[in-house]
Scaffold this active site. Structure first.
Site, PDB file in Angstrom:
ATOM      1  N   TYR A 204      37.397  30.999  41.989  1.00  0.00           N
ATOM      2  CA  TYR A 204      37.307  32.297  41.283  1.00  0.00           C
ATOM      3  C   TYR A 204      37.819  33.385  42.379  1.00  0.00           C
ATOM      4  CZ  TYR A 204      35.086  36.497  39.790  1.00  0.00           C
ATOM      5  OH  TYR A 204      34.507  37.725  39.355  1.00  0.00           O
TER       6      TYR A 204
ATOM      7  N   GLU B 166      40.511  39.697  37.637  1.00  0.00           N
ATOM      8  CA  GLU B 166      39.595  38.729  37.979  1.00  0.00           C
ATOM      9  C   GLU B 166      40.506  37.379  37.754  1.00  0.00           C
ATOM     10  OE1 GLU B 166      35.379  38.076  36.705  1.00  0.00           O
ATOM     11  OE2 GLU B 166      36.647  37.389  35.191  1.00  0.00           O
TER      12      GLU B 166
END
Ligand code: GDP
Ligand code: MN
Length: 382
Positions: free
Chosen positions: A101, A189
């Site tokens: 992530y 993101e």
């Protein structure tokens, strides 16, 4: 403005962030043609502005044309958390070794950019933050310093990424930071950022929120198509240049200044009501803006009363009163207006409204009085 995944990936690609080759498709036939072009196996992915598509059945692997056809027809039209899928993204499938992530956003409290990286990618990051907060490595970045490769590599290492992924991940982080800053995003993101079985690091998903206030620097943004449904009230308000946010209650609220609009929302809540919207007509409100604001609120079927709360400083109350009178002529208002006007030229404003006495306008002298009255009316009608 929130981009859907493939728009976000195309944005990433401009900054050199590696993504898979893919194509957008709006029909089953287009999806199959796209799959043939990118080469099997492919991933068929719903393009909606909401996460968790995988869990909701909006991300499916297809090994051949028959499977691509099946998945495309299943996913098109699917309702994912209230978003209907109208567009697909078909990309060449990746063999995943690890899912990570990575994100950049603004930490308003710290007044710095915030990078977050984790080796626990592919799942909801909020869940990781709740159950394993130590699994997320954080780094505050001063915009004057920027982010260099050594700091990016250290961050990736702190996050526990695999040693063979560190150099490439660091390069992705530096590019992603540039995308975030130069690309004027509020959020970028990648979840998951993957390490492939053949040792490459690349972005398998993209979430990008652009800063609308920077649109003047990005003429190319006008080409970004709005994918999916927009709230028609918000669309209308935007066309009229108003700050409007649609909510689900029954009291329509118009105030001048975001602070006063928020306080009005709070007071309506405190006296037992619910706001249907947030509408700030700003510091330069004139008759035309007021009339536009009433027109926008009037299109909302949930509204049963409109609370207008104006404190005249620079804004002149007589202009606001004129706007209300104009609106009454221009549109057939479906709800009564509870009106609190105070400040500059308020005496003149009340005289104007008295002259054109309308049953649709209910004057109140205080904000709390106006809120109570509006909530009574809303309650009486629902
Ligand atoms: P989200 O559920 O909306 O976040 O959609 P994602 O694009 O993140 O996809 C969800 C999951 O599908 C990912 O975490 C992966 O596990 C899986 N996935 C997506 N693309 C691929 C791919 O190319 N190959 C494989 N094997 N899995 C994929
Ligand atoms: Mn994802």
């Amino acid at each position: 403005m929130d981009l859907v995944e493939y728009q976000g990936k195309q944005y990433f690609a401009r900054y050199g962030i590696p993504i898979s080759a893919g194509r957008a498709a709006d029909t089953v036939d287009e999806a199959v043609a796209a799959a043939e072009e990118v080469g099997y196996p492919v991933v068929v992915k719903a393009q909606v502005q909401v996460g968790g598509r995988g869990k909701a059945g909006g991300v499916k692997l297809a090994a051949d044309a028959a499977e691509a056809r099946q998945h495309a027809s299943d996913i098109l039209g699917l309702d994912i958390k209230g978003h209907i899928v109208r567009r697909l993204w078909i990309e060449h499938a990746t063999d995943i070794e690890k899912e990570y992530y990575a994100s950049f956003t603004l930490d308003r409290a710290a007044k710095l950019h915030l990078a977050m990286v984790s080796a626990r990618g592919g799942i909801d990051i909020e869940q990781v933050a709740d159950t394993e907060p130590e699994a997320i490595a954080r780094l505050h970045i001063d915009p004057l310093d920027g982010l260099g490769l050594p700091a990016a590599r250290q961050l990736a290492s702190d996050a526990g990424l695999d040693p063979e992924a560190l150099d490439q991940a660091a390069a992705v982080l530096v590019d992603l930071y540039r995308c975030y800053v130069e690309g004027d995003a509020d959020l970028v993101e990648i979840n998951p950022l993957v390490l492939t079985t053949d040792g490459r690091v690349h972005a398998l998903d993209a979430k990008v929120t652009l800063d609308d206030d920077a649109a003047f620097r990005h003429p190319e943004w006008s080409e970004l198509e709005q994918i999916g449904d927009v709230d028609p009230r918000e669309q209308l308000a935007k066309e009229k240049g108003l700050q409007y946010i649609g909510l689900v209650g029954s009291v329509g609220i118009i105030a001048n200044g975001a602070g006063l609009a928020m306080s009005t929302l709070d007071v309506v809540n405190q006296v037992g009501g619910t706001a249907a919207n947030f509408l700030d007509i700003g510091g330069g409100a004139n008759a035309d803006i007021m009339a536009n604001a009433l027109e926008v609120i009037n299109t909302d079927p949930n509204v049963s009363v409109i609370l207008v709360n104006i404190f005249g400083g620079i804004v002149r109350c007589d202009e606001v009163a004129q706007g209300i009178l104009t609106a009454l002529e221009r549109v057939d208002l479906a709800s009564p207006i509870v009106l609190r006007l105070d400040g500059t030229n308020s005496v003149e404003a009340r005289r104007m409204l008295d002259e054109r006495r309308s049953e649709q306008i209910i004057p109140e002298l205080t904000m709390i009085g106006a809120a109570i009255r509006a909530v009574e009316i809303a309650g009486g009608q629902s």
